[in-house]
Write a protein that holds these residues in place. Structure first.
Motif, mmCIF file in Angstrom:
data_model
loop_
_atom_site.group_PDB
_atom_site.id
_atom_site.type_symbol
_atom_site.label_atom_id
_atom_site.label_comp_id
_atom_site.label_asym_id
_atom_site.label_seq_id
_atom_site.Cartn_x
_atom_site.Cartn_y
_atom_site.Cartn_z
ATOM 1 N N LYS A 169 43.518 19.538 3.727
ATOM 2 C CA LYS A 169 44.727 19.912 2.988
ATOM 3 C C LYS A 169 45.982 19.535 3.768
ATOM 4 N N ALA A 203 43.698 10.856 -8.197
ATOM 5 C CA ALA A 203 42.355 10.722 -7.632
ATOM 6 C C ALA A 203 41.935 11.918 -6.779
ATOM 7 N N GLU A 204 42.879 12.592 -6.149
ATOM 8 C CA GLU A 204 42.531 13.637 -5.185
ATOM 9 C C GLU A 204 43.376 14.888 -5.354
ATOM 10 N N ARG A 205 42.692 16.018 -5.281
ATOM 11 C CA ARG A 205 43.427 17.285 -5.222
ATOM 12 C C ARG A 205 44.016 17.413 -3.826
ATOM 13 N N TYR A 220 47.095 8.057 -6.209
ATOM 14 C CA TYR A 220 46.536 8.978 -5.216
ATOM 15 C C TYR A 220 46.465 10.398 -5.784
ATOM 16 N N SER A 239 39.801 8.217 1.969
ATOM 17 C CA SER A 239 39.625 7.628 0.643
ATOM 18 C C SER A 239 40.407 6.323 0.515
ATOM 19 N N GLN A 268 42.371 5.472 -1.930
ATOM 20 C CA GLN A 268 43.728 5.740 -2.399
ATOM 21 C C GLN A 268 44.631 6.204 -1.245
ATOM 22 N N ARG A 273 46.510 15.763 3.778
ATOM 23 C CA ARG A 273 47.003 15.304 2.477
ATOM 24 C C ARG A 273 48.458 15.711 2.274
#
Length: 160
Positions: A131, A120-122, A117, A74, A76, A134
């Motif tokens: 996961k 914008a994103e889980r 960030y 992404s 972000q 991230r």
């Protein structure tokens, strides 16, 4: 008196946020606010927010050092990774130029990038590879925030 009215962290961060050759009026009202208008609160809150995510995950943080980051595609995530990569050069330049204000500016920018960030994103998703990627990104962000704050003599709380 100023430290008693505000906090040691606020005084250090606020004073280091200005070039030494500029006039500065300390804004006590801003320094005591517990919201995003207060720059030291904003940076510390980004660190605490990451610690909360990592605590919710509950896994082994050391294992995040070897995670494949390729799922982070992404805009972000890319922006956050690029900003993290600038930390060593920024810190070197700030030290060589006797410019601690550069560290405060960088930390504020990093906190803003992280908050963007996060919005914008889980992070804790079902896809395990995504996961972990991230989580590795946010753990690295927490480390840089903690290191930058330590350079300034400011605490990096895990809860706020």
């Amino acid at each position: 008196d100023l430290i008693e009215w505000t906090s040691k962290d606020a005084v250090r961060f606020f004073l280091l946020s200005r070039k030494p050759d500029t006039e500065y009026t300390f804004d006590v009202d801003l320094a005591v606010q517990k919201n995003n208008d207060n720059p030291v609160y904003y940076v510390q809150y980004a660190h605490a927010r990451i610690c909360s995510v990592l605590a919710s995950w509950g896994g082994d943080r050391q294992g995040l050092n070897t995670v494949d980051l390729s799922p982070l595609q992404s805009q972000q995530a890319q922006a956050l990774m690029l900003l993290l990569a600038k930390y060593p050069d920024m810190l070197t330049a700030a030290a060589e130029g006797f410019a601690p204000h550069d560290v405060t500016f960088y930390l504020r920018e990093l906190a803003a990038c992280y908050h963007s960030y996060y919005d914008a994103e889980r992070i804790l998703v079902d896809d395990e590879a995504l996961k972990l990627a991230r989580l590795a990104l946010v753990a690295a962000t927490a480390q840089v925030l903690r290191n930058g704050l330590a350079v300034l003599g400011v605490s990096a709380p895990e809860k706020m």
